[in-house]
Design a protein around this motif. Structure first.
Motif: not given
Lengths: 134, 134, 134, 134, 134, 134
Positions: A27-31, A9, A68-69, A11-13, A120, A83
């Motif tokens: 600006k949001h993010g996702a695992t 897994a 973590y980017q 985790m990004i923005a 996602e 996407t």
């Protein structure tokens, strides 16, 4: 057709700056839970599709520059809508290169296809599957 | 090959009036967790397979006439054994029509296939996958 | 003790600017799969813990200001490390207020406790559980 | 293409005595969660892919000689590395024989393919898919 | 009450040599998916229950002597029925010691309880929960 | 505190004839995935909470009169809103009686509590937990 699939897994923005994406323009993010299936027609002398340790290491190496980017800050993605579908293909392409370079060890030349799935949320996922022999 | 898959659920009553089905000949019911995969060879200008909002709306529209219904009372299913397999195909056919009507918006003409999966318990599920271009 | 638990998800960006967090000091993001358990000792006249429709609406209302946001930009979180644990408590506190305001409808005064669980990957989750009567 | 998939599990001991496998050369064990997909192009008169009761019985019969066993002690596996991939194929081959013998009842001649998936942890799984008509 | 839960897995062989266990008296094995919840009433200055990196390392250290082992050969388990319940408690006791030794770092003195859950199939799991302050 | 949890499922039809329930006033149905946790403070001489075989049999016996039924037709539920919460309690009460009758075998007198969880979709579940010693 045999397959072995492993899970990691990241985790990004990021943001998706096109009106098409509504609130995801922010600006949001996702695992992303990443499943990669390594596919071949035949097994090795050890009865495996691929050295699962090397496969996992290759996947970790592909994911490391993303983890973590903020993808909006990565030069390679400038002007690109990052996407879930795009990221499936990006990870596929990097893993295809890793196989071609021999990172997955002797026997990996038997691999014919890869499928990269990114989950996602509990409601949506995407995948890209393709040949690594063309 | 790219795919995006989204999840919904419906809760229905029905019976399967053929001795083949044993106790399921009784009026009973099911929660069907419905996963629909939208499949294409290429991405749109926005790097997506399909407008996921419109895809979800199309799926909700297809499921709405089934949700909280007794399928035995629906005229369109008179004389039909509404098995999980049958319902996979039913939802596939309705979604194929929705794509053909343009409900999924510009670009949905890139879609080549759909796969509709219905999970009925933690132990069993069924799916139908087919082309929407034939 | 009865409980009803419902699920939603949010996708957010944030950073955790303390050396304690290693690479998570970077701007990154997360999908949080949010499960909220509503707990009571007795059922209502309709044999439910809570009006699940109103409970879901209350949860959606609490999550809306967070969804698709960069939490680093939210004034209310200035100077706060928005860890998964912190966000569990934040959502708990907002839902406790919603119950106190009567947003969950008649009968919600039977509710005694809430538990808010945030799943952040397939490997880690956090929760906060507490009384809403103290 | 229609499919119905059913789930069982077995718990076995084995070792993988080849330096390739590192610590898995030791006697250890696994829970394998076994999913078998039965695949056909057409449904039966009862709108099913296969008699799911008979399919489950056939799967249980194939798994019974493996359940609660030390595979290292089974003569049929002497000199064989009983990897997850190998066991997928083993179960596939036994089920293909069961279909050919008629164990799945009238109509099972419509079945064209099987896919056998073994989940070994929350992080890894393998599968074998093939035609049962060649 | 706050909690953070992390997941690992081990694959072991063992037997349960008591007629009570029927076929599980045979040498067999299991994948145990191990979830450990670290529980406290208050968060640290960094808004966490525990340093999740150290918690994961402590869990890995506790599991390492079990992974890829035949528990029947371990001296410490001689004469012991190594049931899922027993292993939950064994892992709990070792983690309690790790906390007492300070392996989880400064602030872990806030931890009040642990819960150790072992999933053994898709149908069964066991857990042990207790105070680490008595 | 030790616990062992086992899983079964039932598929039922029912209606919830009170305006409170909106569209669920219609005859519809559900798959309930049923998890029952058996809880005790101490383990037996065999290091178990309960004879898992007998526990599973007791659960199957409790579920059998419900499986593949229209709950609206069951005399014992006449005038009762058979919500998920109600069914959790119903199954709890029947299992409490089974324990009291000795159906779970010698040693089951150690059991102190039961928790019955019914999952009705991928988004919602309910549970009832209580003492079986009062």
């Amino acid at each position: 057709m045999y397959a072995v699939e492993v899970r990691e897994a990241i985790m990004i923005a990021h943001s998706l700056p096109d009106p098409f994406f509504g609130p995801a323009q922010n600006k949001h993010g996702a695992t992303f839970v990443v499943d990669v299936a390594f596919i071949s027609e035949e097994l090795s002398a050890q009865n495996v599709v691929v050295d699962i340790g090397r496969a996992g290491d290759a996947l970790k190496a592909v994911l490391k520059p993303l983890a973590y980017q903020d993808l909006d800050d990565k030069e390679e993605f400038a002007g690109t809508l990052t996407t879930t579908e795009f990221l499936c293909r990006h990870i596929f392409d990097r893993l295809k290169e890793a196989v071609a370079r021999g990172d997955l060890g002797p026997g990996a030349e038997r691999l014919t296809r890869l499928r990269v799935t990114l989950g996602e949320t509990h409601l949506a996922r995407a995948w890209y599957e393709g040949s690594i022999r063309d």
